[in-house]
Write a protein that holds these residues in place. Structure first.
Motif, short mmCIF file in Angstrom:
data_model
loop_
_atom_site.label_atom_id
_atom_site.label_comp_id
_atom_site.label_asym_id
_atom_site.label_seq_id
_atom_site.Cartn_x
_atom_site.Cartn_y
_atom_site.Cartn_z
N THR A 1 5.84 2.57 -8.50
CA THR A 1 5.10 3.09 -7.57
C THR A 1 3.96 1.99 -7.33
OG1 THR A 1 5.60 5.37 -8.21
CG2 THR A 1 3.60 4.79 -6.72
N PRO A 2 3.79 1.43 -6.07
CA PRO A 2 2.95 0.86 -5.51
C PRO A 2 1.54 1.44 -5.65
CG PRO A 2 4.45 0.55 -3.87
CD PRO A 2 4.54 1.77 -4.87
N HIS A 3 0.62 0.67 -6.21
CA HIS A 3 -0.88 1.45 -6.27
C HIS A 3 -1.87 0.53 -5.24
CE1 HIS A 3 -0.38 3.51 -9.94
NE2 HIS A 3 0.68 2.51 -10.29
N TRP A 4 -1.85 1.16 -4.17
CA TRP A 4 -2.37 0.41 -2.95
C TRP A 4 -4.03 0.41 -3.01
CZ3 TRP A 4 0.82 -1.97 -0.10
CH2 TRP A 4 2.13 -1.60 0.09
N ALA B 1 -0.78 -4.34 -2.90
CA ALA B 1 -0.43 -3.21 -4.25
C ALA B 1 -0.05 -4.36 -5.26
CB ALA B 1 0.88 -2.37 -4.04
N ASN C 1 -0.30 -4.37 -8.62
CA ASN C 1 0.04 -3.93 -9.67
C ASN C 1 1.65 -4.17 -9.93
OD1 ASN C 1 0.79 -1.92 -7.63
ND2 ASN C 1 1.89 -0.67 -9.52
N LEU C 2 2.25 -4.73 -8.85
CA LEU C 2 3.61 -5.22 -9.26
C LEU C 2 3.79 -6.68 -9.22
CD1 LEU C 2 5.38 -2.98 -6.22
CD2 LEU C 2 5.06 -2.48 -8.78
N VAL D 1 3.89 -9.01 -4.13
CA VAL D 1 2.74 -8.26 -3.76
C VAL D 1 3.12 -7.59 -2.50
CG1 VAL D 1 0.22 -8.48 -3.34
CG2 VAL D 1 1.06 -9.81 -5.22
N PRO D 2 3.23 -6.44 -2.62
CA PRO D 2 3.46 -5.70 -1.02
C PRO D 2 2.09 -5.64 -0.39
CG PRO D 2 4.28 -4.16 -2.95
CD PRO D 2 3.58 -5.50 -3.48
N THR E 1 6.55 -7.76 1.92
CA THR E 1 6.60 -7.98 0.62
C THR E 1 6.56 -9.46 0.22
OG1 THR E 1 7.77 -6.04 0.13
CG2 THR E 1 7.90 -7.67 -1.61
#
Length: 67
Positions: free
Chosen positions: A6-9, A25, A27-28, A35-36, A49
């Motif tokens: 899950t992306p953490h925006w 986000a 975290n990815l 990086v979204p 993305t």
């Protein structure tokens, strides 16, 4: 984006311009190398993305442009 994580925006602490900003986000980046990025005003809209390297280059470009 094809991931089960899950992306953490979040929005940058520098974004105090009345909501005209993007969310990322990060975290990815470590686990998936991406990086979204999305529009904070349209969280259900499209997501761009970027590879972690492309996102880093974008940030460096923005820093130099605003120096």
């Amino acid at each position: 984006m094809t991931t089960t994580d899950t992306p953490h925006w979040f929005t940058s602490s520098y974004s105090s311009n009345g909501g005209q900003c993007v969310e990322v986000a990060a975290n990815l980046a470590g686990s998936h190398g991406v990086v979204p990025v999305r529009d904070s005003k349209n969280p259900d809209g499209p997501i761009l993305t970027l590879s972690a390297a492309a996102f880093t280059a974008l940030i460096e470009f923005a820093r130099r442009a605003n120096a």
